[in-house]
Design a protein around this motif. Structure first.
Motif, PDB file in Angstrom:
ATOM      1  N   SER A  45      34.903 -86.049 -43.388  1.00  0.00           N
ATOM      2  CA  SER A  45      34.748 -86.868 -43.901  1.00  0.00           C
ATOM      3  C   SER A  45      32.741 -87.306 -44.719  1.00  0.00           C
ATOM      4  N   GLY A  48      30.169 -85.193 -44.020  1.00  0.00           N
ATOM      5  CA  GLY A  48      30.391 -83.777 -45.480  1.00  0.00           C
ATOM      6  C   GLY A  48      31.048 -82.515 -44.606  1.00  0.00           C
ATOM      7  N   PHE A  59      40.337 -80.671 -47.517  1.00  0.00           N
ATOM      8  CA  PHE A  59      38.862 -80.886 -47.227  1.00  0.00           C
ATOM      9  C   PHE A  59      38.532 -80.599 -48.797  1.00  0.00           C
ATOM     10  N   HIS A  62      39.395 -81.501 -51.620  1.00  0.00           N
ATOM     11  CA  HIS A  62      38.672 -82.858 -52.236  1.00  0.00           C
ATOM     12  C   HIS A  62      37.495 -82.951 -53.001  1.00  0.00           C
ATOM     13  N   TYR A  63      36.887 -81.963 -52.000  1.00  0.00           N
ATOM     14  CA  TYR A  63      35.048 -81.833 -51.952  1.00  0.00           C
ATOM     15  C   TYR A  63      35.184 -80.867 -53.530  1.00  0.00           C
ATOM     16  N   SER A 179      35.543 -72.144 -47.296  1.00  0.00           N
ATOM     17  CA  SER A 179      34.589 -72.915 -47.002  1.00  0.00           C
ATOM     18  C   SER A 179      33.077 -72.223 -47.516  1.00  0.00           C
ATOM     19  N   LEU A 182      31.355 -73.400 -50.485  1.00  0.00           N
ATOM     20  CA  LEU A 182      31.176 -75.166 -50.661  1.00  0.00           C
ATOM     21  C   LEU A 182      30.339 -75.582 -49.902  1.00  0.00           C
ATOM     22  N   ALA A 183      29.704 -74.984 -48.985  1.00  0.00           N
ATOM     23  CA  ALA A 183      29.119 -75.348 -47.989  1.00  0.00           C
ATOM     24  C   ALA A 183      28.029 -74.796 -47.260  1.00  0.00           C
TER      25      ALA A 183
END
Length: 214
Positions: A45, A48, A59, A62-63, A179, A182-183
């Motif tokens: 976390s 990131g 996760f 959460h993000y 993901s 988001l990443a």
């Protein structure tokens, strides 16, 4: 209660064998597993990063939403307790619920007392993955899990003989696919490194033919 009544109960709590953990051993195993997983989650976390399983789902939520990881992680696991109760029995379900609850609480409270000032994602990933893998290994060996995909992985291992670590790796891959929304590619790459380390730790070390205690 007379001392003569207490001593037999204490001996029963401490009794263990090659095939059976005592209550004290189970308590220690659940606590150790929850603590190791919490440290691993803090590393991921803080950098990131993401991971797989229901922790990975937590996760992502959460993000995406800003809700606390601990609360989301606890809620995401709720639907899986029925499968745990049906397939593995009440003791496994209660220990898993306790492990999930402990990890959720620790994930919310421990960061107030322990912090990391500098976390490189590529370094945090394998260390975080190893810590979570070691924590899950402790829980698995005491017939518990962190719920969710872990329960399903253990079910498939018991039912078909598939390695729990490899099964969970497949589920982790599916979570990591989401993901991408988001990443960055670099964060996803580092997250994959952590997931591989986590699941290889389980695949190599979680062998029922080498460790038989329940």
């Amino acid at each position: 209660m007379a001392m003569s009544d207490v001593r037999p109960k204490l001996r029963e709590m401490m009794a263990s064998s090659a095939e059976h953990h005592s209550i004290i051993e189970d308590t220690q195993g659940l606590a150790a597993g929850g603590m190791l997983v919490t440290l691993g989650v803090m590393l991921l976390s803080g950098a990131g990063l993401l991971t797989g399983g229901t922790a990975g789902v937590a996760f992502l939520l959460h993000y995406a939403t800003g809700f606390s990881f601990g609360a989301v992680f606890f809620a995401v696991n709720l639907p899986f307790y029925y499968l745990a109760l049906k397939r593995f029995g009440l003791a496994f379900t209660l220990k898993t619920f306790a492990a999930v609850a402990l990890t959720s609480v620790l994930s919310e409270t421990v960061p107030s007392y322990i912090g990391f000032s500098n976390l490189d994602p590529l370094v945090a990933a394998p260390f975080g993955g190893l810590l979570i893998g070691a924590g899950l290994l402790a829980l698995f060996r005491h017939r518990a899990s962190l719920g969710g995909f872990g329960i399903l992985a253990l079910y498939l291992q018991d039912r078909f003989g598939w390695r729990a670590g490899l099964v969970q790796l497949a589920f982790d891959g599916m979570v990591l696919v989401f993901s991408f929304f988001l990443a960055s590619y670099y964060i996803i790459f580092c997250s994959v490194v952590g997931a591989v380390v986590l699941n290889l730790t389980l695949a190599i070390n979680h062998r029922k033919d080498r460790y038989i205690a329940m």
